[in-house]
Scaffold this motif. Sequence first.
Motif, PDB file in Angstrom:
ATOM      1  N   TRP A   1      28.363  17.682   1.906  1.00  0.00           N
ATOM      2  CA  TRP A   1      28.718  18.228   3.215  1.00  0.00           C
ATOM      3  C   TRP A   1      28.069  19.592   3.417  1.00  0.00           C
ATOM      4  O   TRP A   1      27.553  19.887   4.495  1.00  0.00           O
ATOM      5  N   ALA A   2      28.091  20.434   2.389  1.00  0.00           N
ATOM      6  CA  ALA A   2      27.476  21.758   2.485  1.00  0.00           C
ATOM      7  C   ALA A   2      25.973  21.642   2.725  1.00  0.00           C
ATOM      8  O   ALA A   2      25.399  22.404   3.524  1.00  0.00           O
ATOM      9  N   ALA A   3      25.304  20.702   2.074  1.00  0.00           N
ATOM     10  CA  ALA A   3      23.867  20.508   2.275  1.00  0.00           C
ATOM     11  C   ALA A   3      23.585  20.052   3.706  1.00  0.00           C
ATOM     12  O   ALA A   3      22.627  20.518   4.342  1.00  0.00           O
ATOM     13  N   GLU A   4      24.410  19.144   4.223  1.00  0.00           N
ATOM     14  CA  GLU A   4      24.241  18.699   5.610  1.00  0.00           C
ATOM     15  C   GLU A   4      24.457  19.849   6.585  1.00  0.00           C
ATOM     16  O   GLU A   4      23.733  19.983   7.572  1.00  0.00           O
ATOM     17  N   GLN A   5      25.443  20.685   6.296  1.00  0.00           N
ATOM     18  CA  GLN A   5      25.720  21.824   7.170  1.00  0.00           C
ATOM     19  C   GLN A   5      24.553  22.800   7.160  1.00  0.00           C
ATOM     20  O   GLN A   5      24.162  23.320   8.205  1.00  0.00           O
ATOM     21  N   ARG A   6      23.986  23.062   5.968  1.00  0.00           N
ATOM     22  CA  ARG A   6      22.823  23.965   5.879  1.00  0.00           C
ATOM     23  C   ARG A   6      21.640  23.398   6.666  1.00  0.00           C
ATOM     24  O   ARG A   6      20.946  24.127   7.367  1.00  0.00           O
ATOM     25  N   ALA A   7      21.423  22.080   6.580  1.00  0.00           N
ATOM     26  CA  ALA A   7      20.314  21.453   7.318  1.00  0.00           C
ATOM     27  C   ALA A   7      20.545  21.554   8.822  1.00  0.00           C
ATOM     28  O   ALA A   7      19.613  21.846   9.582  1.00  0.00           O
TER      29      ALA A   7
END
Length: 196
Positions: A177-183
């Motif tokens: 989820w954090a990686a998706e949010q950063r993207a």
Amino acid sequence: MPTVPTATAAAQARVTTTTIRTWCRRGVVAATKAAGRWAIDTESLARRIAIGARRRTRKAPSMTEAPLTLTSKTTSVTGHIGVIGPADVLEAAFRAGTAVTLSGKFAGERVYLGHTRQIYDDGIVLQTIGLDRTLGPSCGRTGVHAIYLVNFKRLDEAPRLAALVARVEARLSANAWAAEQRAADEENRYLNAPEA
């Protein structure tokens, strides 16, 4: 009939609330469901806890019984756990669909073998894999040993392992989820940047 809620039952049995709900659905403990919440019969819960305690206090494997231990570092399926032990013992348990009793860190817990994965080849096919690989004499054990993959869908008899798997899956989900949010943040910065 005195009852307790799911969270209290989980604390008393030292298992997760998910395990308690599974016990309720499968009739392992007597329980009633009202307004979406389980009320667990205290006597039935006490009997189930006693059964679990008896299983945990069974004698440790003797020197003639080969230990069955977990490994995550040597499996071919990334992020999956396998059981190392005598190939014939693990193959028999996998074929019969019976659980094996672990030794080591998760001593006394019982796991079922077999990892089901989806294969996309002109449609979706489910394949259950038991044997991950056979180990040679370099594994430091006598006899033919193998690694069989653990069935993560059937961890009711392995509450400590189930809790570990749940924590790892939660951490992986949070990281994804954090990686998706950063993207998404990066995309928004790119789309909202002033034109040069």
